[in-house]
Design an enzyme around this catalytic site. Structure first.
Site, PDB file in Angstrom:
ATOM      1  N   SER A 149      -9.453   8.508  -3.904  1.00 22.14           N
ATOM      2  CA  SER A 149      -7.991   8.480  -3.753  1.00 22.14           C
ATOM      3  C   SER A 149      -7.385   8.889  -5.084  1.00 22.14           C
ATOM      4  CB  SER A 149      -7.519   7.083  -3.343  1.00 22.14           C
ATOM      5  OG  SER A 149      -7.992   6.746  -2.065  1.00 22.14           O
TER       6      SER A 149
ATOM      7  N   LYS B 157      -3.216  10.710   1.901  1.00 25.76           N
ATOM      8  CA  LYS B 157      -3.877   9.405   1.755  1.00 25.76           C
ATOM      9  C   LYS B 157      -2.953   8.412   1.057  1.00 25.76           C
ATOM     10  CE  LYS B 157      -6.818   6.053   1.439  1.00 25.76           C
ATOM     11  NZ  LYS B 157      -8.062   6.104   0.673  1.00 25.76           N
TER      12      LYS B 157
ATOM     13  N   LYS C 182      -2.356   1.315  -7.265  1.00 27.37           N
ATOM     14  CA  LYS C 182      -2.515   2.688  -7.762  1.00 27.37           C
ATOM     15  C   LYS C 182      -2.082   3.711  -6.720  1.00 27.37           C
ATOM     16  CE  LYS C 182      -6.190   4.766  -7.230  1.00 27.37           C
ATOM     17  NZ  LYS C 182      -6.778   5.729  -6.261  1.00 27.37           N
TER      18      LYS C 182
END
Length: 305
Positions: free
Chosen positions: A104, A179, A248
């Site tokens: 990611s 994502k 994050k």
């Protein structure tokens, strides 16, 4: 890129280890690397992967290398190595080989890394996954892919060995953007459900039944379906995806919105709230433990009367 091609796999964590195992079972020859020697040892015992010992050697021996690392900074470090050291993948990768980043990562950073690799004749696609450890274990991940169509098609047999649904998101970086945005929607749904279940419990309703009613109604979301009974009301908080990584990804989603000039006041509020929870709960928490922060605000613990 069909079996028995050599494929490098960098990152053998909770997600990466079963993904590498499925590639090995599909007939690929897996050359793996992880900074944790114990993770490498387990992978060699369980999946029969090889561990040549250096990223450069993996690059030299493999037609494609998959990265499954915590973030884009780690991917860049693995790909490019230390300045002037020749210890990264790029030192070994041949022209026409492919880097597949399934981490990611930031889509902005992905496009920059792709440009750096292209200067050396190395292709890149981003292919982050959704579904968590359970779907990594049974090879039913959803995979969101960004990159040139021809490169994606070369990699499709590998991706199909690890996932059930392969989505072509667009150009390089599109998978990582999708994502992050997906995880923003997921995080927002989890917190909305937590607030609702807490309020319902304080009103006198049975919290487990509240979740069941949400799942039979329009308030249903992934967290009410798959997380509340299993990880939150059970008090296990062990979904396998960390709170730190969720924060994050939320920041990455906000970066995507801001880079396009899209208004995102709710995303800003979500980042702020999750960041406050992260600071209050400390490092190393599962992302479902974020509910404990809302419980502290309410002075109520779910599952207790």
């Amino acid at each position: 890129m069909a079996p028995p091609a050599r494929v490098g796999f960098v990152g053998l964590g909770k997600m990466g280890s079963p993904m590498a195992r499925h590639l090995s079972r599909a007939g690929y020859r897996i050359l793996a690397h992880d900074i944790d020697p114990e993770a490498l040892r387990r992978a060699r015992e369980i999946s029969g992967v090889e561990a040549p010992g250096s990223l450069r050697t993996i690059g030299e021996l493999c037609e494609a290398v998959i990265t499954m690392l915590p973030d884009g900074n780690a991917v860049r470090a693995a790909a490019m190595g230390r300045e002037g050291s020749g210890d990264g993948l790029i030192a070994g990768l041949a022209r026409g080989s492919i880097l597949v980043d399934m981490s990611s990562s930031s889509p902005v950073g992905t496009r920059d890394l792709g440009a750096r690799l292209a200067e050396r004749g190395v292709e890149m696609i981003d292919a982050p996954v959704s579904g968590g450890v359970r779907k990594a274990e049974d090879a039913t991940l959803s995979i969101m892919v960004g990159g040139a169509d021809r490169t994606v098609e070369r990699c499709r047999p590998m991706l199909e060995a690890m996932g059930k649904q392969i989505f072509l998101a667009g150009s390089l970086g599109s998978g990582h953007a999708m994502k992050a945005l997906n995880n923003y929607v997921s995080a927002a749904g989890l917190v909305a459900a937590a607030e609702a279940v807490l309020a319902a419990g304080r009103f006198g309703l049975d919290e487990g039944k509240v979740v069941d009613m949400l799942n039979a109604s329009t308030g249903m979301n992934n967290s009410t379906l798959n997380k509340f009974h299993r990880f939150i009301l059970s008090r296990t908080f062990d979904s396998g995806f960390s709170l730190d990584l969720m924060v994050k990804d939320l920041k990455t989603a906000l970066e995507v919105a801001r880079s396009t000039g899209s208004p995102a006041p709710f995303a800003e509020a979500c980042v702020e709230a999750w960041s406050e929870a992260q600071a209050a709960l400390g490092p190393g928490q599962d992302h479902t433990a974020v509910v404990r922060y809302w419980e502290s605000l309410a002075g109520t613990e779910l599952g207790k009367k």
